[in-house]
Design a protein around this motif. Structure first.
Motif, PDB file in Angstrom:
ATOM      1  N   TRP A 270      40.366  35.894  51.048  1.00  0.00           N
ATOM      2  CA  TRP A 270      40.907  37.225  51.295  1.00  0.00           C
ATOM      3  C   TRP A 270      41.996  37.576  50.277  1.00  0.00           C
ATOM      4  O   TRP A 270      42.719  36.714  49.790  1.00  0.00           O
ATOM      5  CB  TRP A 270      41.486  37.307  52.716  1.00  0.00           C
ATOM      6  N   HIS A 271      42.108  38.851  49.966  1.00  0.00           N
ATOM      7  CA  HIS A 271      43.141  39.335  49.064  1.00  0.00           C
ATOM      8  C   HIS A 271      43.188  40.859  49.159  1.00  0.00           C
ATOM      9  O   HIS A 271      42.367  41.465  49.847  1.00  0.00           O
ATOM     10  CB  HIS A 271      42.878  38.895  47.618  1.00  0.00           C
ATOM     11  N   ILE A 272      44.125  41.469  48.479  1.00  0.00           N
ATOM     12  CA  ILE A 272      44.234  42.923  48.455  1.00  0.00           C
ATOM     13  C   ILE A 272      43.380  43.469  47.324  1.00  0.00           C
ATOM     14  O   ILE A 272      43.484  43.043  46.174  1.00  0.00           O
ATOM     15  CB  ILE A 272      45.700  43.349  48.278  1.00  0.00           C
ATOM     16  N   ASP A 273      42.529  44.432  47.654  1.00  0.00           N
ATOM     17  CA  ASP A 273      41.589  44.951  46.668  1.00  0.00           C
ATOM     18  C   ASP A 273      41.039  46.279  47.186  1.00  0.00           C
ATOM     19  O   ASP A 273      41.434  46.766  48.247  1.00  0.00           O
ATOM     20  CB  ASP A 273      40.447  43.948  46.451  1.00  0.00           C
ATOM     21  N   LEU A 274      40.103  46.846  46.446  1.00  0.00           N
ATOM     22  CA  LEU A 274      39.346  47.992  46.910  1.00  0.00           C
ATOM     23  C   LEU A 274      38.389  47.546  48.014  1.00  0.00           C
ATOM     24  O   LEU A 274      37.707  46.525  47.881  1.00  0.00           O
ATOM     25  CB  LEU A 274      38.521  48.588  45.773  1.00  0.00           C
ATOM     26  N   GLY A 275      38.318  48.313  49.085  1.00  0.00           N
ATOM     27  CA  GLY A 275      37.325  48.001  50.097  1.00  0.00           C
ATOM     28  C   GLY A 275      35.927  48.006  49.516  1.00  0.00           C
ATOM     29  O   GLY A 275      35.062  47.222  49.917  1.00  0.00           O
ATOM     30  N   ALA A 276      35.701  48.873  48.542  1.00  0.00           N
ATOM     31  CA  ALA A 276      34.391  48.967  47.895  1.00  0.00           C
ATOM     32  C   ALA A 276      34.017  47.689  47.160  1.00  0.00           C
ATOM     33  O   ALA A 276      32.838  47.457  46.882  1.00  0.00           O
ATOM     34  CB  ALA A 276      34.369  50.152  46.933  1.00  0.00           C
ATOM     35  N   ARG A 277      35.015  46.852  46.854  1.00  0.00           N
ATOM     36  CA  ARG A 277      34.697  45.594  46.169  1.00  0.00           C
ATOM     37  C   ARG A 277      33.868  44.693  47.082  1.00  0.00           C
ATOM     38  O   ARG A 277      32.878  44.103  46.654  1.00  0.00           O
ATOM     39  CB  ARG A 277      35.988  44.880  45.735  1.00  0.00           C
ATOM     40  N   ASP A 278      34.289  44.547  48.338  1.00  0.00           N
ATOM     41  CA  ASP A 278      33.476  43.792  49.291  1.00  0.00           C
ATOM     42  C   ASP A 278      32.096  44.410  49.434  1.00  0.00           C
ATOM     43  O   ASP A 278      31.078  43.716  49.492  1.00  0.00           O
ATOM     44  CB  ASP A 278      34.155  43.786  50.663  1.00  0.00           C
ATOM     45  N   LEU A 279      32.075  45.731  49.503  1.00  0.00           N
ATOM     46  CA  LEU A 279      30.817  46.440  49.725  1.00  0.00           C
ATOM     47  C   LEU A 279      29.861  46.265  48.544  1.00  0.00           C
ATOM     48  O   LEU A 279      28.654  46.087  48.728  1.00  0.00           O
ATOM     49  CB  LEU A 279      31.120  47.917  49.949  1.00  0.00           C
ATOM     50  N   ALA A 280      30.391  46.278  47.323  1.00  0.00           N
ATOM     51  CA  ALA A 280      29.542  46.120  46.147  1.00  0.00           C
ATOM     52  C   ALA A 280      28.984  44.711  46.042  1.00  0.00           C
ATOM     53  O   ALA A 280      27.847  44.512  45.576  1.00  0.00           O
ATOM     54  CB  ALA A 280      30.327  46.477  44.875  1.00  0.00           C
ATOM     55  N   PHE A 281      29.752  43.705  46.445  1.00  0.00           N
ATOM     56  CA  PHE A 281      29.233  42.336  46.453  1.00  0.00           C
ATOM     57  C   PHE A 281      28.118  42.222  47.484  1.00  0.00           C
ATOM     58  O   PHE A 281      27.094  41.573  47.248  1.00  0.00           O
ATOM     59  CB  PHE A 281      30.354  41.345  46.769  1.00  0.00           C
TER      60      PHE A 281
END
Length: 368
Positions: A270-281
């Motif tokens: 876990w870390h701070i990032d764009l929510g879309a980063r999880d979604l794109a993976f």
């Protein structure tokens, strides 16, 4: 950590009655009645444990997991089983103290969130000296299941998973606590170092990988735009707590959707990032399954609806799609990472194919 509870330097839980073999990846199967009784009492369950058994043990790349059966003194009631995850020092390709992050998640991030979409945690601790950790979770074996590896779940189950992810992301969306007690907001110094390392690692990858001219051009565009792409992480606006390893097997799916909800687990990255980063993976790269472009846009809308329904404001569908496309560009770095970690060539080659296919499908070159 609760009451300074730690793992002892010999990699045992002797103080808390959990015994382990010296390599930190084996478990003797003996968890004491006293230790579990203490943990249950701390969680508001006034039941005394009379017997403990290990129902199942499994070795994973960076941990071992155990399903622990529990019986109680006559007349007392509590969970009939719990899920125990034990972590220890791991190979060089991974973060040496990878258990620390997940323990921090369950001790700092999770307590204010709901279960589901999280799995209830009863206790979590990490020892700085040994790198060993333990996490004691609710056992959902009887009510939930995982999809078969290398196959994505059904369209309906995927929708519910994306909704659960959106609910988890919405909780910390643009929170003032991000970088102030919860995680780290990356800064300009980090960005300069990251871009430098990225250029070096991609250059090394290009020497090894046999890329087409179009693939090489995609990497060139990614590197040229890297300060812009990853620089987005230096501004906390519309950032959130992300999972960091968002594939389909990190969801637990209900056996009966009318009774239970999807849960998300395994938060060690876990870390701070764009929510879309999880979604794109998960979607663009496929979440370790073949991507499904035919439902991609639908799932993006489902995710955005989940954000809005759970309190996110001033974040349009168009903003999500832009973040998603930039995150899809970042997927090009996944095969680079996999190759550097020593993963089998078929693993990083598959990731390369999927990342490049989504780069072209989403016309990512147009935003670079």
């Amino acid at each position: 950590m609760k009451d300074n509870r730690t793992i002892q330097s010999d990699c045992s839980f002797s103080k808390y009655h959990i015994e382990r073999i010296t390599n930190c990846h084996q478990f003797t199967g003996r968890v004491s009645q006293e230790w579990l009784t203490q943990i249950l009492h701390e969680n508001g369950i006034e039941a005394d444990v009379s017997a403990v058994t290990v129902l199942l043990s499994k070795d994973l790349p960076v941990s071992t997991v155990h399903r622990v059966g529990i019986k109680y003194v006559d007349g007392m009631e509590g969970p009939v089983s719990l899920f125990l995850k034990l972590g220890g020092p791991v190979p060089f390709a991974y973060e040496p103290q990878i258990g620390r992050a997940e323990v921090e998640f369950y001790n700092l991030v999770a307590p204010t969130m709901s279960c589901p979409p999280l799995v209830k945690c009863y206790d979590a601790a990490f020892d700085q000296m040994t790198g060993c950790s333990h996490i004691l979770l609710e056992d959902l074996t009887d009510t939930h299941t995982q999809t078969e590896q290398n196959l994505a779940p059904s369209a309906d189950a995927s929708r519910r998973a994306v909704e659960a992810l959106g609910k988890a992301h919405a909780f910390w969306w643009s929170s003032p606590m991000l970088g102030n007690g919860i995680g780290r907001i990356f800064d300009g110094e980090w960005l300069l170092k990251f871009v430098e390392d990225l250029n070096r690692s991609v250059a090394e990858f290009l020497v090894i990988a046999e890329l087409t001219a179009r693939q090489k051009d995609a990497y060139r565009l990614m590197l040229e735009a890297a300060p812009k792409i990853w620089g987005r992480l230096t501004d906390s606006t519309n950032l959130t707590v992300t999972h960091g390893d968002m594939h389909w097997w990190n969801f637990l799916f209900p056996k009966d959707f009318s009774k239970d909800s999807v849960s998300v687990f395994d938060w060690h990255l876990w870390h701070i990032d764009l929510g879309a980063r999880d979604l794109a993976f998960l979607l663009a790269l496929g979440g370790f399954a073949e991507p499904r472009p035919e439902i991609e846009e639908h799932l993006l809308r489902i995710y955005h609806d989940a954000l809005i329904d759970n309190g996110v404001k001033d974040y349009s569908g168009g903003m999500l799609y832009e973040d998603y496309r930039f995150s899809a560009v970042r997927n090009l770095n996944i095969p680079v990472i996999f190759q550097a970690q020593g993963k089998h060539h078929s693993t990083w080659q598959t990731a390369l194919r999927r990342a490049f296919d989504s780069f072209e499908r989403l016309r990512c070159d147009e935003i670079l």
